[in-house]
Write an enzyme that holds these catalytic residues in place. Structure first.
Site, PDB file in Angstrom:
ATOM      1  N   CYS A 196       0.826  -1.203   0.000  1.00 41.04           N
ATOM      2  CA  CYS A 196       0.000   0.000   0.000  1.00 41.04           C
ATOM      3  C   CYS A 196       0.860   1.252   0.000  1.00 41.04           C
ATOM      4  O   CYS A 196       2.084   1.204  -0.026  1.00 41.04           O
ATOM      5  CB  CYS A 196      -0.904   0.008   1.236  1.00 41.04           C
ATOM      6  SG  CYS A 196      -1.835  -1.507   1.473  1.00 41.04           S
TER       7      CYS A 196
ATOM      8  N   LEU B  41      -3.433  -1.846  -2.163  1.00 43.12           N
ATOM      9  CA  LEU B  41      -3.252  -2.892  -3.159  1.00 43.12           C
ATOM     10  C   LEU B  41      -3.664  -4.192  -2.485  1.00 43.12           C
ATOM     11  O   LEU B  41      -3.030  -4.643  -1.540  1.00 43.12           O
ATOM     12  CB  LEU B  41      -1.787  -2.966  -3.607  1.00 43.12           C
ATOM     13  CG  LEU B  41      -1.424  -4.087  -4.589  1.00 43.12           C
ATOM     14  CD1 LEU B  41      -2.151  -3.895  -5.916  1.00 43.12           C
ATOM     15  CD2 LEU B  41       0.082  -4.160  -4.798  1.00 43.12           C
TER      16      LEU B  41
ATOM     17  N   SER C 196      11.827 -11.803  -5.514  1.00 41.92           N
ATOM     18  CA  SER C 196      13.034 -11.259  -6.132  1.00 41.92           C
ATOM     19  C   SER C 196      14.271 -11.828  -5.443  1.00 41.92           C
ATOM     20  O   SER C 196      14.222 -12.230  -4.278  1.00 41.92           O
ATOM     21  CB  SER C 196      13.034  -9.729  -6.018  1.00 41.92           C
ATOM     22  OG  SER C 196      14.318  -9.182  -6.236  1.00 41.92           O
TER      23      SER C 196
END
Length: 621
Positions: free
Chosen positions: A2, A49, A358
């Site tokens: 967010c 999000l 990642s």
């Protein structure tokens, strides 16, 4: 994941519109929902999000039923289910299934003891009506950012500096911050490019009391634990278990997940471990037309080996337009050119998934960069008399090929002091070069604040010096450059990126390993590569390290060089308050004539010039 923003101080209702505008500037970080909460002394804003608990029960800002505690939170807490179980045993009842409510009720139960219990990446602001305070908290590694400013009208904060500057913060440049940028390609916390704004440090809790006073403390520092007694097999087993656990806990989501796969050891190992636990893993990579910078064949080989559904995208963009876009987005100058490939792989990945894993963080803790190898491989040179070393270097520089490359790597060993020698490897502009770069009046305002912080990490840490290098990388370079880049580029595309190598328990384990587990027989990241042998092809492990970068040297000889020349001339009057434009142009002339490779320096000048064109700033009178 967010974006958050807020205000703390008197007359909060008068600042609702400001916080609403600050929050709107973070829409890219949270495109799914927005929220605003106003209390007796604060306004909290949130852009969401949706990743966990997609229902409205998890909407933010989130407050307890009686309004006594309210939180605006950005991040993910991976052990939230365990904490929820603990809180339920203590009598707490939940209405949502995500992690935000766990933080909220955890604060009610444990107060400032909560952050120590958290395992994750986060930055949050929490208002506690019991004492009228506001507390900001950042995760211990520095994965998620948080900016703040204490000014006459109150205390403001936001996930990004560009949003924070929507508050009435004076855009006066911080000379120590600009100085740091040209040294280190970043502006490290607590500095920001503006004098009156700051970044929260990793592992920092900053508390603003009802009377406006501010105090802070730190939590979660990595312990001094030695694992020197471990055999290779024991250390390898421990590393595999720690990394596998770090990957596994980051697979919890209510939306699709994927992984970045560059073809390097770190991202390949993360993708391989992910494939053990998740069905139909999707992986993503980008490449360039310039083959010396392209790793896509290795990424595809790894994907084929571990069985992921792989997507590759070749960058064929207008580099000048891309750099302009990035500099307009960044709230302050940022100099890591690998932001360009990170931008593209994030953009591409977001078309398919909402969360990606990642490989960031492996090089820093395991000493995987070229500068680490150059330092560790050549330390024997310190035992040579200076006259013999000078003679060897003189001969080496006139012999082309590997001998000349050796001489270039060995030249720093003319400096006997470990810290000075290592800084010569990491600085973009040396101290003598900044004397030529900066306008005299501006140079007089520079204080060396960031240089002192870097020096302290390298000088006062534990032995051997290799451990101090790793502490510098994880404490200074990792949060300020690598994690900063990944957060800003991924969130620009509303993509949440999780970084297993930054799991604090894994970092604690790796920090305790002896040097022989990290560098042996000329092989950097020795133990990690031994682990990778179990999962990915050897030819993808023991090859020349390319790095996740962009062809800046070539671009600066062509389109980016033209853009820099144009920018310096068009903004000469404004930029001359800070830098000597003629000195910068001389560097560009030498680079384009192939008399020297100044690509790294010129990239920083270009970023500062383009950022200056997009943002208002002043130099203090």
């Amino acid at each position: 994941m967010c974006g958050i923003a807020g205000y703390f101080g008197p007359q909060p209702a008068e600042h609702e519109s400001t916080v609403r505008a600050m929050t709107a500037a973070l829409t890219h970080r949270g495109p799914d929902a927005e929220g605003l909460w106003t209390g007796p002394s604060c306004v909290l804003g949130h852009r969401r999000l949706k990743v966990l608990d997609l229902s409205e029960h998890a909407a933010q800002p989130m407050a307890l039923e009686d309004g006594s505690v309210c939180i605006a939170y950005n991040g993910e807490v991976y052990n939230f289910k365990e904490l929820r179980t603990d809180l339920e045993a203590l009598g707490h009842r939940f209405v949502s299934t995500g992690d935000t409510e766990v933080l909220l009720r955890g604060w009610r139960q444990w107060g400032e003891g909560l952050p120590e219990r958290l395992d994750g990446m986060f930055a949050f602001a929490i208002h506690d009506a019991s004492d009228g305070s506001m507390t900001l908290v950042r995760d211990r590694v520095g994965i998620k950012p948080l900016y703040y400013a204490k000014i006459d009208s109150g205390f403001f904060f936001a996930s990004e500096l560009r949003a924070l500057m929507g508050a009435p913060v004076a855009p006066i440049l911080s000379a120590p911050a600009v100085e740091a940028f040209f040294y280190f390609q970043q502006i490290p916390a607590p500095l920001s490019v503006f004098r009156d704004a700051n970044k929260l440090l990793p592992g920092q809790m900053l508390r603003v009391s009802a009377d406006g006073s501010v105090d802070s403390r730190f939590y979660g520092t990595l312990p001094e634990t030695s694992r020197a007694e471990l055999t290779d097999e024991q250390a390898l087993t421990g590393l595999e278990e720690s990394l596998d656990a770090a990957v596994r806990k980051r697979l919890v989501a209510d939306v699709p997940l994927g992984a970045f796969l560059s073809g390097g050891v770190d991202s390949s190992l993360i993708a391989a471990l992910m494939a053990r636990h998740a069905p139909e893993v999707r992986t993503f990579s980008i490449g360039y037309k310039e083959t010396e910078y392209d790793e896509t064949r290795y990424a595809q080989a790894v994907a084929d080996h571990i069985g992921t559904q792989h997507t590759c995208f070749v960058v064929e963009s207008d580099a000048a337009s891309m750099v302009r876009e990035l500099c307009a987005h960044w709230g302050e100058p940022f100099g890591d050119s690998s932001a360009i490939p990170t931008y593209y792989v994030s953009q591409q990945t977001r078309e398919h998934v909402t969360v990606a894993l990642s490989g960031d963080g492996g090089d820093e803790s395991m000493l995987g960069y070229h500068r680490h190898r150059a330092e560790l491989r050549n330390r024997w040179l310190l035992r040579l008399p200076q006259s013999i070393l000078l003679g060897a270097l003189g001969a080496g520089f006139v012999i082309p090929g590997p001998t000349r490359r050796w001489a270039l790597g060995a030249k720093p060993f003319l400096v006997q002091d470990d810290v000075e020698r290592y800084l010569s490897r990491v600085l973009y502009f040396s101290r003598s070069e900044t004397e030529q770069l900066f306008a005299r009046s501006f140079a007089n305002r520079c204080t060396g604040t960031a240089m002192q912080a870097a020096w302290k990490l390298l000088k006062s840490g534990p032995e051997p010096f290799a451990q101090r290098m790793a502490d510098y990388e994880t404490g200074f370079y990792l949060p300020g450059v690598i994690l900063n880049k990944t957060d800003s580029m991924s969130m620009l595309h509303s993509l949440e990126v999780r970084v297993p190598f930054c799991d604090h328990r894994l970092m604690e384990y790796v920090r305790g390993l002896p040097l022989r587990m990290k560098y042996r027989n000329g092989i950097e990241k020795y133990l990690l590569k031994k682990l990778a042998e179990r999962y990915i092809p050897r030819e993808c492990i023991y090859r020349k390290k390319m790095g996740f970068t962009a062809p800046i040297r070539l671009w600066m000889q062509r389109e980016l060089g033209s853009l820099l020349r144009e920018s310096l001339e068009e903004q000469r009057q404004k930029l001359s308050q800070v830098i000597d434009c003629d000195y910068a142009l001389k560097l560009l002339d030498d680079h384009q004539a192939a008399r020297a490779n100044h690509a790294r320096k010129l990239w920083l000048v270009l970023v500062f010039a383009l950022w200056s064109a997009e943002h208002r700033w002043e130099v203090a009178a």
